[in-house]
Design a protein around this motif. Structure first.
Motif, short mmCIF file in Angstrom:
data_model
loop_
_atom_site.label_atom_id
_atom_site.label_comp_id
_atom_site.label_asym_id
_atom_site.label_seq_id
_atom_site.Cartn_x
_atom_site.Cartn_y
_atom_site.Cartn_z
N VAL A 12 77.97 -25.33 12.67
CA VAL A 12 77.08 -24.85 13.74
C VAL A 12 77.44 -25.51 15.07
CG1 VAL A 12 74.70 -24.67 14.53
CG2 VAL A 12 75.20 -24.39 12.10
N GLY A 13 77.72 -26.81 15.02
CA GLY A 13 78.04 -27.54 16.26
C GLY A 13 79.24 -26.96 16.98
N SER A 14 80.27 -26.54 16.25
CA SER A 14 81.47 -26.01 16.91
C SER A 14 81.17 -24.66 17.56
CB SER A 14 82.65 -25.91 15.95
OG SER A 14 82.38 -24.98 14.93
N VAL A 15 80.34 -23.85 16.93
CA VAL A 15 80.00 -22.54 17.52
C VAL A 15 79.19 -22.76 18.79
CG1 VAL A 15 78.78 -20.36 17.18
CG2 VAL A 15 80.11 -21.35 15.30
N VAL A 16 78.23 -23.67 18.74
CA VAL A 16 77.42 -23.94 19.94
C VAL A 16 78.32 -24.52 21.04
CG1 VAL A 16 75.50 -25.26 20.91
CG2 VAL A 16 75.29 -24.23 18.63
N ASP A 221 74.04 -15.86 16.81
CA ASP A 221 72.68 -15.72 17.34
C ASP A 221 72.00 -17.10 17.41
OD1 ASP A 221 72.60 -12.97 17.68
OD2 ASP A 221 71.84 -12.58 15.68
N LEU A 222 72.22 -17.87 16.37
CA LEU A 222 71.64 -19.21 16.32
C LEU A 222 72.13 -20.05 17.51
CD1 LEU A 222 70.24 -21.05 13.83
CD2 LEU A 222 72.48 -22.09 13.94
N GLY A 244 65.12 -17.77 12.46
CA GLY A 244 65.58 -16.94 11.35
C GLY A 244 65.70 -15.55 11.91
N SER A 245 65.94 -14.56 11.03
CA SER A 245 65.97 -13.20 11.59
C SER A 245 64.74 -12.42 11.16
CB SER A 245 67.27 -12.49 11.22
OG SER A 245 67.40 -12.51 9.84
N GLY A 246 63.87 -13.06 10.38
CA GLY A 246 62.59 -12.45 10.05
C GLY A 246 62.62 -11.53 8.84
N LYS A 295 66.21 -13.32 20.40
CA LYS A 295 66.03 -12.47 19.22
C LYS A 295 67.36 -12.32 18.51
CE LYS A 295 65.63 -7.40 19.77
NZ LYS A 295 66.90 -7.03 20.33
N ALA A 296 67.29 -12.14 17.20
CA ALA A 296 68.52 -12.00 16.43
C ALA A 296 69.16 -10.66 16.77
CB ALA A 296 68.21 -12.09 14.93
N GLU A 297 70.36 -10.72 17.37
CA GLU A 297 71.05 -9.48 17.76
C GLU A 297 71.92 -8.96 16.61
OE1 GLU A 297 70.60 -7.92 20.52
OE2 GLU A 297 69.58 -9.43 21.75
N ARG A 298 72.30 -9.89 15.74
CA ARG A 298 73.17 -9.49 14.62
C ARG A 298 72.42 -9.73 13.32
NH1 ARG A 298 75.13 -12.72 18.41
NH2 ARG A 298 77.04 -12.22 19.54
#
Ligand code: UFG
Length: 317
Positions: A12-16, A221-222, A244-246, A295-298
């Motif tokens: 997650v850290g690398s994507v952010v 998205d996160l 989350g995406s719900g 909002k979760a786009e994917r």
């Protein structure tokens, strides 16, 4: 902004970190590479190899921290609770002290749905009881508690993001754990031939098909939520948001989408429950939608799995 991303060589850290660099921020990644990979640090970010307990130098001139560095395996946390308390709580307290000394007053923290434990209702709201069922969740909850106290005492601005099940890939950045416990990468490894079959942990849960239901959120998205959280930092306040995406998908549904995406029959072996797994974990992401406009786009599971498969089968970083 000048930002420090701890754990920025991890998934997650690398994507952010990559999205921050793309948005024009000046990023330093601090990672001890105990589980991360140096080649996952995005181009354009400065890399400092080191521990969060020795962050002073890396913090010089920084305006805010995005804190991902942590131990994050639930099973390991049950076997070695001390490791989790010392890394996740002790390490973060040391980081917070160093931030105070360097005058850094903003932090976005990578928290988890595991802070809630076995939920009483679904979807889970941020105001629901926090009763973690393992040391991993307990150590992350303890950090959330400390952040609230530090915001009140020292005027720190903090946002905790409580992730549900993160999956997918962002360009070349994908999940690459030496010990892989997560469902989607394990299922996809059957399609690449790295594993013969996937085990389904428990088929007698009180769900439609008897397997556990989880809320899968795309890592891209996160990551966007972290950029919004950064803008929402407010001195003296600690805000907590679910991410989350719900929507909930069962283990069997995940395997079936993976079969469609990969075209592989992916043998599944039905087995016993894994200790500590709640039957259903689905987030209400209403608060972050309302307050930060996220909002979760994917949100489609097919997109999440397709991106994970694209990065894994292409063997990008
Ligand atoms: N599962 C299998 N087979 C596998 C792997 C997982 O059936 O090989 C099942 C699990 O039992 C669970 C579901 O797939 O029902 C999802 O499991 P993951 O390990 O992918 O994710 P978890 O829901 O256990 O954990 C995630 C995060 C944790 C976080 C937790 C919050 O990975 O960091 O959500 O509850 F703590």
């Amino acid at each position: 902004m000048r930002l420090l991303v701890t754990g920025g060589a991890g998934y997650v850290g690398s994507v952010v970190a990559a999205q921050l660099v793309e948005s024009g921020h000046e990023v330093t990644v601090l990672d001890d590479l105990s589980t991360g990979h140096e080649d996952a640090v995005p181009e354009g970010a400065r890399f400092v190899r080191g521990s969060i307990t020795e962050a002073h130098e890396a913090l010089a001139g920084v305006e805010a921290v995005l804190h991902f560095a942590a131990k994050s395996l639930v099973g390991e946390s049950v076997e070695k609770p001390g490791l989790y308390w010392s890394h996740n709580l002790g390490g973060t307290l040391a980081l917070l002290d160093a931030m105070r000394e360097q005058g850094v007053r903003g932090i976005v923290f990578s928290s988890t749905a595991a802070t809630y434990g076995e939920p009483e209702r679904s979807p889970i709201l941020e105001t629901d009881p926090t009763r973690p069922t393992n040391p991993y969740g307990a150590s992350k909850l303890a950090v959330d508690t400390a952040l609230t106290a530090y915001a009140g005492l020292y005027g720190l601005g903090a946002v905790s993001l409580r992730y549900f099940n993160v999956a997918g890939a962002y360009g070349r950045y994908r999940e690459r754990h030496a010990i892989e416990t997560h469902l989607i990468p394990n299922v996809l490894k059957v399609a690449t031939g790295e594993r013969e079959s996937v085990s389904v942990f428990g088929t007698d849960y009180p769900t439609d098909d008897g397997t556990c239901v989880r809320d899968y959120v795309h890592v891209a998205d996160l990551a966007v939520a972290h950029l919004l959280a950064l803008e929402a930092l407010s001195l003296g306040e600690h805000k907590i948001y679910n991410l989350g995406s719900g929507a909930g998908f069962s283990v069997q549904e995940v395997i079936s989408v993976c079969r469609e995406v990969t075209g592989h029959d992916i043998p599944a072996v039905l087995g016993a429950r894994r200790a500590g797994d709640p039957a259903v974990l689905v987030a209400s992401s209403e608060k972050i939608r309302r307050e930060l406009g996220w909002k979760a786009e994917r949100a489609s599971l097919r997109d999440i799995v397709s991106d994970a498969w694209g990065a894994l089968s292409g063997k990008s970083v």
